[in-house]
Design a protein around this motif. Structure first.
Motif, mmCIF file in Angstrom:
data_model
loop_
_atom_site.group_PDB
_atom_site.id
_atom_site.type_symbol
_atom_site.label_atom_id
_atom_site.label_comp_id
_atom_site.label_asym_id
_atom_site.label_seq_id
_atom_site.Cartn_x
_atom_site.Cartn_y
_atom_site.Cartn_z
ATOM 1 N N ASN A 32 35.466 40.733 40.615
ATOM 2 C CA ASN A 32 34.064 41.116 40.736
ATOM 3 C C ASN A 32 33.413 40.432 41.923
ATOM 4 N N THR A 52 30.081 39.867 46.470
ATOM 5 C CA THR A 52 30.574 40.736 45.414
ATOM 6 C C THR A 52 31.546 41.775 45.975
ATOM 7 N N ARG A 100 37.989 40.270 36.304
ATOM 8 C CA ARG A 100 38.178 41.065 35.097
ATOM 9 C C ARG A 100 39.675 41.193 34.903
#
Length: 122
Positions: A32, A52, A100
């Motif tokens: 992320n 990001t 993630r």
């Protein structure tokens, strides 16, 4: 697990430049955000800059004019260009990734590199 390997630290004179790089590897679904933090002796770890996956950046206010963060999402790398370095920039610089791990999970995990020493002499 996710591994972060930093490179590019070293000794530089005040006014000089250094470029730090960090590469992420291991098993994960997506990254992320990646970023850099630093910790000087006797101080807490502090934010330097983050970026990001979409390219949004965040800098410590005192550093945005001299430091530039960039990211290659295809290679899972993040870099930090540091210019006009000052003795007070001396610290261990840590790479961070917010990951993630699986597509079915909606939980992010934060990972840290081992750190790279940056020393700026006056």
């Amino acid at each position: 697990q996710v591994q972060l390997v930093e490179s590019g630290g070293g000794l530089v004179q005040a006014g000089g430049s250094l470029r730090l790089s960090c590469a992420a590897s291991g098993s994960f679904f997506s990254i992320n955000a990646m970023g850099w933090y630093r910790q000087a002796p006797g101080n807490q770890r502090e934010l330097v800059a983050t970026i990001t996956s979409g390219g949004s950046v965040n800098y410590a206010d005192s550093l945005r004019d001299r430091f530039t963060i960039s990211r290659d999402t295809t290679k899972n790398t993040v870099s930090l260009q540091m210019n006009s370095l000052k003795p007070e920039d001396t610290a261990v610089y840590y790479c961070n990734a917010v990951v993630r791990r699986r597509s079915a999970e909606n939980v992010m995990f934060s990972y840290w590199g081992q750190g790279t020493q940056v020393t700026v002499s006056s």
